[in-house]
Design an enzyme around this catalytic site. Structure first.
Site, PDB file in Angstrom:
ATOM      1  N   ASN A 284      37.117  42.514  37.694  1.00  0.00           N
ATOM      2  CA  ASN A 284      36.021  41.685  38.189  1.00  0.00           C
ATOM      3  C   ASN A 284      35.872  40.452  37.313  1.00  0.00           C
ATOM      4  O   ASN A 284      35.873  40.562  36.086  1.00  0.00           O
ATOM      5  CB  ASN A 284      34.711  42.468  38.194  1.00  0.00           C
ATOM      6  CG  ASN A 284      34.708  43.546  39.237  1.00  0.00           C
ATOM      7  OD1 ASN A 284      35.177  44.654  38.977  1.00  0.00           O
ATOM      8  ND2 ASN A 284      34.217  43.242  40.405  1.00  0.00           N
TER       9      ASN A 284
ATOM     10  N   GLU B  67      38.805  40.056  41.205  1.00  0.00           N
ATOM     11  CA  GLU B  67      37.741  40.208  42.198  1.00  0.00           C
ATOM     12  C   GLU B  67      36.575  39.280  41.881  1.00  0.00           C
ATOM     13  O   GLU B  67      36.141  39.190  40.740  1.00  0.00           O
ATOM     14  CB  GLU B  67      37.218  41.643  42.211  1.00  0.00           C
ATOM     15  CG  GLU B  67      38.246  42.665  42.616  1.00  0.00           C
ATOM     16  CD  GLU B  67      37.661  44.069  42.687  1.00  0.00           C
ATOM     17  OE1 GLU B  67      36.429  44.229  42.572  1.00  0.00           O
ATOM     18  OE2 GLU B  67      38.449  45.013  42.860  1.00  0.00           O
TER      19      GLU B  67
ATOM     20  N   ASP C 214      34.820  40.558  46.678  1.00  0.00           N
ATOM     21  CA  ASP C 214      34.137  41.820  46.402  1.00  0.00           C
ATOM     22  C   ASP C 214      32.752  41.810  47.047  1.00  0.00           C
ATOM     23  O   ASP C 214      32.145  40.752  47.225  1.00  0.00           O
ATOM     24  CB  ASP C 214      34.022  41.992  44.883  1.00  0.00           C
ATOM     25  CG  ASP C 214      33.668  43.391  44.459  1.00  0.00           C
ATOM     26  OD1 ASP C 214      33.757  44.319  45.284  1.00  0.00           O
ATOM     27  OD2 ASP C 214      33.289  43.567  43.292  1.00  0.00           O
TER      28      ASP C 214
ATOM     29  N   GLU D  14      34.411  50.076  49.930  1.00  0.00           N
ATOM     30  CA  GLU D  14      33.815  50.510  48.672  1.00  0.00           C
ATOM     31  C   GLU D  14      32.805  51.631  48.914  1.00  0.00           C
ATOM     32  O   GLU D  14      32.130  51.645  49.934  1.00  0.00           O
ATOM     33  CB  GLU D  14      33.067  49.346  48.011  1.00  0.00           C
ATOM     34  CG  GLU D  14      33.936  48.194  47.613  1.00  0.00           C
ATOM     35  CD  GLU D  14      33.139  47.092  46.936  1.00  0.00           C
ATOM     36  OE1 GLU D  14      33.478  46.760  45.798  1.00  0.00           O
ATOM     37  OE2 GLU D  14      32.177  46.580  47.543  1.00  0.00           O
TER      38      GLU D  14
END
Length: 189
Positions: free
Chosen positions: A30, A62, A92, A149
């Protein structure tokens, strides 16, 4: 930026130390939208990947959809440079921001991650199921891979498989764990 560099370097060391297997390991990291202000970021990441022998294509960076909603021209330049260096890019938490689909379609992403808010209810709520189904269909038409997710139940996984979602993550598969535990878990799979 310093924290990002420490995290990236830690991931690259882990990748470098991963025992060779038939399946190459692919890792996602991330990033903060703040990192995209650094025009040198793609070069720094590429240099670190070279230093540790990590193929950039095995790393997905992400960025949250909400962060991308406020994107500037420099940030698009940084994203494009990262793709040119070989890194993969992922949107994301898709569905939680207010980004324009037209703008998202012009960005150099290869993956879209459907936020768990929709995945959590996709097997029990018709509206959530429709959102997930349409998001998967749209992403595929744009040539993107789709990750769901927050998969926690077999019924969610079954539905997502039927909807041709490419990948999933969530507690159904595993909770977060330290890297040594992960290696044992991975080998047992």
């Amino acid at each position: 930026d310093d924290l990002t560099e420490v995290v990236v370097e830690t991931v690259f060391v882990f990748h470098q130390d991963w025992p060779p297997t038939n399946e190459p390991i692919h890792i996602s990291i991330n990033l903060s939208q703040i990192n995209l202000a650094d025009l040198e970021l793609p070069g720094k990441l590429s240099d670190l990947a070279h230093k540790y022998g990590v193929p950039p294509g095995s790393i997905t960076l992400e960025l949250t959809e909400t962060g991308l909603a406020k994107q500037s021209e420099n940030e698009l330049d940084v994203l494009t440079r990262m793709r040119l260096k070989g890194f993969q890019l992922s949107i994301d938490d898709y569905g939680t921001g207010h980004s324009s689909l037209a703008r998202l379609s012009k960005m150099p992403f290869r993956e879209l991650k459907i936020d768990r808010v929709f995945v959590d209810r996709c097997d029990t709520d018709r509206d959530s199921e429709n959102i997930v189904m349409n998001t998967i269909e749209l992403a595929k038409k744009l040539g993107l891979q789709v990750v769901a997710e927050g998969i926690e139940t077999e019924s969610q996984l079954t539905l997502l498989t039927e909807l041709e979602c490419d990948q999933g993550q969530g507690y159904l598969f595993s909770k977060p764990m330290p890297k040594d535990d992960f290696q044992h878990w991975y080998e047992s799979q």
